[in-house]
Design a protein around this motif. Structure first.
Motif, mmCIF file in Angstrom:
data_model
loop_
_atom_site.group_PDB
_atom_site.id
_atom_site.type_symbol
_atom_site.label_atom_id
_atom_site.label_comp_id
_atom_site.label_asym_id
_atom_site.label_seq_id
_atom_site.Cartn_x
_atom_site.Cartn_y
_atom_site.Cartn_z
ATOM 1 N N VAL A 73 7.007 -3.961 4.063
ATOM 2 C CA VAL A 73 6.136 -3.350 3.093
ATOM 3 C C VAL A 73 4.820 -4.145 2.898
ATOM 4 O O VAL A 73 4.905 -5.372 2.362
ATOM 5 C CB VAL A 73 6.921 -3.413 1.361
ATOM 6 C CG1 VAL A 73 6.076 -2.824 0.375
ATOM 7 C CG2 VAL A 73 8.354 -2.704 1.653
ATOM 8 N N VAL A 88 9.763 1.218 -2.958
ATOM 9 C CA VAL A 88 8.476 1.076 -2.522
ATOM 10 C C VAL A 88 7.896 2.151 -3.028
ATOM 11 O O VAL A 88 8.239 3.308 -3.283
ATOM 12 C CB VAL A 88 8.655 1.564 -0.563
ATOM 13 C CG1 VAL A 88 7.289 1.799 -0.068
ATOM 14 C CG2 VAL A 88 9.440 0.707 0.035
ATOM 15 N N HIS A 94 4.535 1.110 4.551
ATOM 16 C CA HIS A 94 6.004 0.448 4.733
ATOM 17 C C HIS A 94 6.800 1.172 6.191
ATOM 18 O O HIS A 94 6.457 2.196 6.604
ATOM 19 C CB HIS A 94 6.911 0.889 3.568
ATOM 20 C CG HIS A 94 7.350 2.210 3.194
ATOM 21 N ND1 HIS A 94 6.194 3.151 2.737
ATOM 22 C CD2 HIS A 94 8.408 3.127 3.379
ATOM 23 C CE1 HIS A 94 6.776 4.353 2.487
ATOM 24 N NE2 HIS A 94 7.814 4.322 3.000
#
Length: 141
Positions: A73, A88, A94
């Motif tokens: 991430v 996320v 990501h």
């Protein structure tokens, strides 16, 4: 043809309905409601992975079901083991890769992942002269 489930009905997947995959992985289940979508997928060894990408509308929650996975991430690696989760948020680059021979993950997207909301991130690293200074670095350069 790939298929996904909606309620008790099974439907064929088309690229107009679901996002184009970013990477190489096997989708085991693709389920969508008005509030969220859930994808369960398998990645094998060092050849399969979810490449770096971004969503502008959906928050995604990754959960490892079996094996271990590395979720990257914004350039930071996170190791997830079975039943561990990681959120996320929209606008965050990501990707994911298995650690070991195989990993099975669930990905929950809120709101549901739209066909136009899975955008690959260019693999080119940012030139050093364009990077913003970080705390503790030499600001005078």
């Amino acid at each position: 043809m790939a298929r996904f489930r909606h309620g008790n009905e099974e439907h064929p997947m088309t690229t107009a309905q679901r996002p184009i995959p970013v990477g190489k992985y096997e989708i085991l289940q693709d389920y969508e409601t008005k509030a969220a979508s859930v994808r369960v997928f398998r990645m094998e060894g060092s050849v399969e992975r979810i490449e770096q990408h971004v969503h502008h509308h959906s928050t995604q929650i990754y959960m490892v079901i079996a094996g271990e996975a590395r979720i990257t991430v914004d350039g930071v690696d996170h190791t997830l083991r079975p039943f561990e989760t990681l959120a996320v948020y929209p606008g965050t680059a990501h990707g994911a890769a298995p650690i070991g021979p195989q990993a099975i993950l669930a990905n929950i997207s809120i709101p549901p992942l739209a066909a136009d909301d899975q955008l690959p991130v260019a693999g080119e690293p940012e030139p050093p002269d364009l990077k913003l200074p970080k705390v503790g670095s030499d600001y005078d350069d």
